[in-house]
Design a protein around this motif. Sequence first.
Motif, PDB file in Angstrom:
ATOM      1  N   CYS A   1      10.942   6.056  -1.945  1.00  0.00           N
ATOM      2  CA  CYS A   1      10.010   5.626  -2.991  1.00  0.00           C
ATOM      3  C   CYS A   1       8.717   5.094  -2.370  1.00  0.00           C
ATOM      4  O   CYS A   1       8.749   4.108  -1.646  1.00  0.00           O
ATOM      5  CB  CYS A   1      10.628   4.554  -3.868  1.00  0.00           C
ATOM      6  SG  CYS A   1       9.425   3.911  -5.043  1.00  0.00           S
ATOM      7  N   PRO A   2       7.584   5.732  -2.654  1.00  0.00           N
ATOM      8  CA  PRO A   2       6.339   5.350  -1.995  1.00  0.00           C
ATOM      9  C   PRO A   2       5.779   4.009  -2.463  1.00  0.00           C
ATOM     10  O   PRO A   2       4.895   3.458  -1.818  1.00  0.00           O
ATOM     11  CB  PRO A   2       5.386   6.474  -2.364  1.00  0.00           C
ATOM     12  CG  PRO A   2       5.910   7.019  -3.641  1.00  0.00           C
ATOM     13  CD  PRO A   2       7.403   6.853  -3.580  1.00  0.00           C
TER      14      PRO A   2
ATOM     15  N   CYS B   1       6.499   2.012 -10.781  1.00  0.00           N
ATOM     16  CA  CYS B   1       6.844   3.430 -10.648  1.00  0.00           C
ATOM     17  C   CYS B   1       5.675   4.310 -11.067  1.00  0.00           C
ATOM     18  O   CYS B   1       5.096   4.124 -12.128  1.00  0.00           O
ATOM     19  CB  CYS B   1       8.064   3.749 -11.494  1.00  0.00           C
ATOM     20  SG  CYS B   1       8.476   5.487 -11.499  1.00  0.00           S
ATOM     21  N   ILE B   2       5.316   5.262 -10.197  1.00  0.00           N
ATOM     22  CA  ILE B   2       4.229   6.175 -10.546  1.00  0.00           C
ATOM     23  C   ILE B   2       4.765   7.554 -10.936  1.00  0.00           C
ATOM     24  O   ILE B   2       4.003   8.447 -11.272  1.00  0.00           O
ATOM     25  CB  ILE B   2       3.219   6.301  -9.388  1.00  0.00           C
ATOM     26  CG1 ILE B   2       3.877   6.879  -8.142  1.00  0.00           C
ATOM     27  CG2 ILE B   2       2.608   4.933  -9.070  1.00  0.00           C
ATOM     28  CD1 ILE B   2       2.902   7.113  -6.998  1.00  0.00           C
ATOM     29  N   GLY B   3       6.065   7.716 -10.843  1.00  0.00           N
ATOM     30  CA  GLY B   3       6.669   8.947 -11.370  1.00  0.00           C
ATOM     31  C   GLY B   3       6.676  10.136 -10.445  1.00  0.00           C
ATOM     32  O   GLY B   3       6.463  11.269 -10.874  1.00  0.00           O
ATOM     33  N   THR B   4       6.953   9.914  -9.162  1.00  0.00           N
ATOM     34  CA  THR B   4       7.061  11.048  -8.235  1.00  0.00           C
ATOM     35  C   THR B   4       8.392  11.778  -8.401  1.00  0.00           C
ATOM     36  O   THR B   4       8.538  12.909  -7.965  1.00  0.00           O
ATOM     37  CB  THR B   4       7.001  10.567  -6.781  1.00  0.00           C
ATOM     38  OG1 THR B   4       8.167   9.780  -6.549  1.00  0.00           O
ATOM     39  CG2 THR B   4       5.764   9.748  -6.523  1.00  0.00           C
ATOM     40  N   ARG B   5       9.385  11.064  -8.937  1.00  0.00           N
ATOM     41  CA  ARG B   5      10.733  11.584  -9.147  1.00  0.00           C
ATOM     42  C   ARG B   5      11.447  11.922  -7.835  1.00  0.00           C
ATOM     43  O   ARG B   5      12.485  12.575  -7.822  1.00  0.00           O
ATOM     44  CB  ARG B   5      10.697  12.801 -10.077  1.00  0.00           C
ATOM     45  CG  ARG B   5      10.032  12.495 -11.403  1.00  0.00           C
ATOM     46  CD  ARG B   5      10.022  13.675 -12.318  1.00  0.00           C
ATOM     47  NE  ARG B   5       9.247  14.796 -11.800  1.00  0.00           N
ATOM     48  CZ  ARG B   5       7.925  14.819 -11.728  1.00  0.00           C
ATOM     49  NH1 ARG B   5       7.221  13.779 -12.116  1.00  0.00           N
ATOM     50  NH2 ARG B   5       7.296  15.873 -11.249  1.00  0.00           N
ATOM     51  N   TYR B   6      10.891  11.432  -6.743  1.00  0.00           N
ATOM     52  CA  TYR B   6      11.490  11.664  -5.432  1.00  0.00           C
ATOM     53  C   TYR B   6      12.865  10.997  -5.374  1.00  0.00           C
ATOM     54  O   TYR B   6      13.855  11.573  -4.915  1.00  0.00           O
ATOM     55  CB  TYR B   6      10.562  11.087  -4.353  1.00  0.00           C
ATOM     56  CG  TYR B   6      10.774  11.603  -2.947  1.00  0.00           C
ATOM     57  CD1 TYR B   6      11.858  12.408  -2.616  1.00  0.00           C
ATOM     58  CD2 TYR B   6       9.870  11.276  -1.935  1.00  0.00           C
ATOM     59  CE1 TYR B   6      12.027  12.874  -1.315  1.00  0.00           C
ATOM     60  CE2 TYR B   6      10.026  11.742  -0.642  1.00  0.00           C
ATOM     61  CZ  TYR B   6      11.118  12.533  -0.334  1.00  0.00           C
ATOM     62  OH  TYR B   6      11.269  12.993   0.947  1.00  0.00           O
TER      63      TYR B   6
END
Lengths: 449, 760, 239
Positions: C85-86, C105-110
């Motif tokens: 998670c970045p 959360c920015i929503g990278t879905r990583y």
Amino acid sequence: MEKSPNQITDDLLRPLLQTSPRFFMAVALLGALVVAAFGAFFYQAYSGIGVSGLRWPVFWGFYITNFVFWIGISHAGTLISAILRLANATWRRPVTRCAEVITVFALSIGALFPVIHLGRPWLAFWLIPYPSERTIWPNFRSPLVWDFFAINTYLIGSVAFLTLPIIPDWATVRDKADGWRKRIYTILALGWRGTPKQWHRLESAMHIMAIAIIPVAVSVHSIVSWDFAMANVPMWHSTIFAPYFVAGAIFSGIAGLIIAMAFLRKFLHLEDYLRPIHFENLGKLLLMMSLLWFYFVFSERLTTWYGNEPSEMAVFWSTQSGAYAPLFWTMVFCNFLLPFPILAIKKLRTITGTVIASLGVVVGMWLERFLIIVPSLARKYLPYSWGSYSPTWVEITITVGTFAGMALLYLLFSKAVPIISIWEFKLGQHKKAEAAPVVEAKPVVAEQG
Amino acid sequence: MERRDFLKISAVTGATAALDGCGKPDVQLIRFIPEEELTPGVAVWKPSICTMCPAGCGLMVRVMEGDAEVVRNGTLGLMKMGLAKKLEGNPHHPVNRGKLCPRGQAGIQVTYHPDRIKNPLKRAGPRGSGGFQEIGWEEALEELTAKLTQLRSSGQESGLAFMTKPLRGQRRELIERLLRAFGAPPPVVFEPFDEAVLRHANLLSFGRPQLPTFDLARSNYVISFGADFLGAWNSPVAQNLAYGEMRQGRPGQRGKFVMVEPRMSQTGANADEWIPTRPGTEGVLALGLAHVIINEKLRPPDAAGHAGSLIDGWSKGLIEYTPAVVEKQTGVPAATITRIARELAEHEPAVAIVGGAPLAQTNGLASALAVNALNALLGSVAKAGGIIFSPPSTPGKDVTTVVREPRAGFESLHHTLARQKSGEASAFQVLLLYECNPLFATPPGWSVKEALQRIPFIASFGSFVDETSALADLILPDHSPLESWLDDEAESGTPHGVNSLAAPAMRPLHNTRPMPDVLLDVASRLGGSVAAALPFKTFEEMLRGAFEHFLKGKGGKPVMDPDTFWKEVQEQGGLWSDTEISFHGLGGIDHAPVQPGEPGFDGAPEEFPFHFHPFPSASFYDGSTAHLPWLQEMPDPLSTAMWSSWVEINPKTAERLGIQQGDQVEVASQHGKLQAPALISPGIAPDVVAMPAGQGHENFTRYASGRGANPISILAPMIVPETGSLAWAATRVRITRLGEGKLVLFAGGLREQIHEHKHR
Amino acid sequence: METRPKHKWGMIVDLDRCTGCEACVVACHAENNIATVGEEEAAKGRAKHWMRVERYYEGEFPDVKVKFVPVFCQQCDAAPCEPVCPTYASYHTEEGLNGQVYNRCIGTRYCANACPYTVRFFNFFNPIWEKPFHLQLNPDVSVREVGVMEKCTFCVQRIKAAEIQAQAEKRDLKDGEFQTACAQACPAKALVFGDLNDPESEVSRLTASNRGTKLLEDLGTLPSVTYLQRDSWHDGKKS
Ligand SMILES: Nc1nc2c(c(=O)[nH]1)N[C@H]1C(S)=C(S)[C@@H](COP(=O)(O)OP(=O)(O)OC[C@H]3O[C@@H](n4cnc5c(=O)[nH]c(N)nc54)[C@H](O)[C@@H]3O)O[C@H]1N2
Ligand SMILES: Nc1nc2c(c(=O)[nH]1)N[C@H]1C(S)=C(S)[C@@H](COP(=O)(O)OP(=O)(O)OC[C@H]3O[C@@H](n4cnc5c(=O)[nH]c(N)nc54)[C@H](O)[C@@H]3O)O[C@H]1N2
Ligand code: SF4
Ligand code: SF4
Ligand code: SF4
Ligand code: SF4
Ligand code: SF4
């Protein structure tokens, strides 16, 4: 059949100084596609990324595929021209700039996708380690943050690598042009006078850049590969990924370059500059990369299959004989079965031949990225959570838009900058003149050695 | 624009902003003075009763302060009030011991449902058109009173019918008293998956016309004939609790569970051994088991006592039920029958459960009696680890009267329908509807709609417009259960006598009134004998009165101060004996010996090759909970389907008919056809197709209307002769593939796995 | 330097008790303000079930067996969702839980890709509560906006509430004093929640059971959830 320096200058400056209506039509068409892509993105950002085809459990799809693909394409230029420069392959001279331009544009386009695919793209700036009042920093353990740094470094490097050798040419344009053009190019030329001191500085700067850019390029695609390899997802978590991705990148990069050159040759009438020999040599490079690519895919598949690890086999079979098999075998055809014979047989290694092979490779490599990402997510450990994915018009529009964008940027660039480095080309002619008259091909082969 | 206009606008927006922070309200609302004292942010827990199914589990409602849009004397406004936030089981309640099933968890959505009826409604436009207009309570009550007075003055008292879901406790008392005093027939009790057959069987076998309770926690061996006792049958929470203990509650000892059914239910999915039988032959299998037990002298036949005497040929050891014969009829291998029989006999206490489809056959009663006899033979009746009956919860009254008359249910419905058909003179003039939806849950063959259409005046107390209440001329919306005074007497699920009680957990949100209070109001308006029969100002008063006589000790004098008592009962959520009440010497009623025989089915096997097996769904029970989004989106335990209905088909059958997972198929009986996507499931016999009940509502809120298909709509009007119950498992159908369909599943699992296997 | 946290929260899933009734699934929705997405979105794989009961078939008719496996966030000690998670939105709490800060959360879905159990769910659109459903929302649980990831939190709001209460009363938490919503609902008592640092707690006792296994144990995620495998028939009196 040698051209006089003045004629060369005229030939290569023609695109900058006169414009045909065809140009405007092309710009309009490509521009429309790009605008559509932006529209689609804003629609997605406004209504939620749910308008894409992404879903549980396939959380990455077209966007990340495009990301990896374009970053891959970007490896054409800088890397190739850097290697050729260092190997001092004289035949490279007309090729380097078209290559370096591809890098800069492909990279800029690729870098958009991590933002496009965010659930909250307006917060993308949180990846930047800026001193916020909350003193919150990004997580440096996350490969996504590595991406951020690697890609930006590469972008800055390539821009420098591209612009340095343009300066003398801009000076040339400055001297030829008049009116508003003259004023602009006077600024761009940064007061280049072509004094020996300036030439020397330029040469050594280019040399340093050429050496520096190679590890950067390699690191970029290694890190992109680690976006996957670092996650314990079946058939992602693989040691082979970094070199596999870098090779794939160069592979697709060269293909992209060949296609670009073919276009330039035809539409800018550069037949005398971009000669069959250039396609022939790049074709050989492409052949080598095709073999290398096949070698990587084969070793990856073999070890997976032999290892027979259940969770990996689920993914493996879905690509070999399951839902994704058609795409997989198309990829194998495009990346190997099609280009190999064309490029291996000298008679077929013509301009048309190499272009056909390259088109295949570009398609094949895009599919490869897709097939690395989607099947693994669709078949993650617990079968209950298996799923599937197909894109919506939003993803497709944006994808098409980026290809149009690439073409558009390229077109505009070739209007602003001599797409073939005038001075370097002349230098090449000059060097040949000094050496004993020889057949074009020989020195090339020799220098390649 | 004029400067003045600008000021106006900014003033408005300013006010708006001030009113409700960031969010823009659609209307500007006044604020009401709170009606109760609450500390913001601090949760209080209030007992209540789950009304989502007849099990009657006890609730604890988590109430917290919040701002709600409410209606108070006709005007909409904002009020700080206690709002129910979460339902948990009441840890002290003897039925569910702090636990809840998914339907119970979702019950809270009834109160907050956007499609609740918020005001009294009067029909506008033709009947059934769904057109209603809002009216005031006074007008509504006047109209109802007028209709009833009219009946009385014209001497047509018997023209009043009251149709309701099964009722217990004081609601039932109130309605029955009202009808008696008015001179109308007793209430018509309607329950889709009617349990009259089992109640009747238990009355005959054991003298207890009620649903049984199972002491599974202490059982060593459980065999269920079709009863989905872990899903939606009888008292699921109590049975899940006991089942868990049977599995892992006793160190070093784990009971075995065998399931007998043609389609694997959620309950069957948990079995150690799953045994499919031919539909309607469950009773035969039970007798086959009994035969082996008697034949091998593991038990003497007379151990079964009276329950055994009800089975033809029992005393002679059921000679015609040898494993070989039973194998032919049921399809269960003889070896299996013998083995299970021995296991049953050797592993006391062993208990047999029967319910669901086997009782919804034309031979349902015989099957129930057969299983009862098997239980008696195993000596597991009224024993620890066996089958017991909850004691009467109202002292003085005998169970038989506490629990609904077994033959009520469909009998009374048929009676009603008959009267409607037999011409104007005897036809009903006024129908009062309460929480039941016969239009949705009866086969078309009974033409209930036509019958109801012929009733000149229909009033409904429902909180939602559904298929039946859409016919109403007047709707007097009830409070939601959480807003109401509730009481209940659990029929099963506990060895304790239980009288649940609950004060309202929260104030009402809408302009509704509790059905009991409305009836009391109407009664006093009617005056005379009716008013005299119901001398209460409020239902609360009536409840309190009813609970007071628990206070009377031996000598009839109160054992404690009435006010403290009343307070304590409310705090506990009811009254229950803390000692288990055990029965001895269960009686029984004489009856000519019976045999399961061959079940009758509607439809010729050649033309209609498949048995049609509807089943109460884990989410929607009988369809009455299909309007709750949480339950619509809850993946079905086995199919993992959401928001839809489906047809379960055996893989081989599907392959034979060229049907793929998700294909749209048509299911046709002699009485109608429907369409739904196919679900290929390994847990179903090749000659059976199954469908969940509960979907296919034409008119039941935005979430359920026009969704999926209703299996009841193609059922044949077959009945269980002895009780008149709907034999809902006795219809035969044919299926045909129509083309691509849409099946919304949560799991990619099942389908993908099959797919992958193909490629290995 | 590093002090051992007071509590280590853990769960038991007894597969021999679980009947697949899914009370836990609905209880989780009710407790944690999980919005329903409706048929269209559910069909696209956007339904959010922090708790799901996986169903696996074995064998063919008539010898069919079914296995129900409730799956939810395993609160891994070595959580693959965290390092990727970045923005630290997915992070490790001092009590060993996998925290999820929606605002971060920015929503990278990583994280959802990295989670081997696929128990992370994404808000593809803004959640909708048709009025007045919104009045049921639990004020102790923040609602999530479009573009953020969410998942089982072990009902952290209940944990915190109980810890704060005990602190205020200057006492230790009692085992079973509070439960997660799913465990509290579970009618078969298949789910047991508690403190693994308390050797007396039921969850500690059961974790030691010889039926105990971890989900995808070989991935080395060190889950806080222990699955007790299905048992076989053994009658006390028999043998
Ligand atoms: N996921 C997530 N969690 C967060 C945050 C976040 O951004 N995201 N933010 C964090 C921050 S910065 C904060 S400050 C906290 C806030 O978290 P809390 O302190 O819980 O703040 P609220 O939930 O807004 O209010 C708590 C309760 O106080 C009640 N209340 C209102 N007025 C009064 C009053 O006059 N007296 C009393 N006794 N009670 C009253 C409210 O009804 C509410 O139930 O949340 C923290 N937690
Ligand atoms: N409606 C409403 N209003 C409130 C409250 C409430 O509960 N509800 N609570 C009040 C309270 S107690 C407080 S403390 C304040 C909090 O007020 P804010 O702090 O403004 O609210 P947050 O949403 O907690 O955080 C602000 C923004 O920070 C973003 N953010 C998260 N991480 C980062 C980062 O690394 N960099 C940057 N630049 N931004 C980041 C979040 O996504 C959010 O959009 O709100 C107050 N106002
Ligand atoms: S079994 Fe479920 S629905 Fe029925 S009363 Fe109990 S909790 Fe409510
Ligand atoms: S289960 Fe998944 S989400 Fe939960 S902690 Fe482990 S990796 Fe993270
Ligand atoms: S989706 Fe949110 S939580 Fe997950 S990795 Fe991206 S930012 Fe972190
Ligand atoms: S622990 Fe809480 S959040 Fe997690 S699944 Fe259970 S109820 Fe949902
Ligand atoms: S509530 Fe308990 S028994 Fe029911 S599915 Fe969940 S874990 Fe299993």
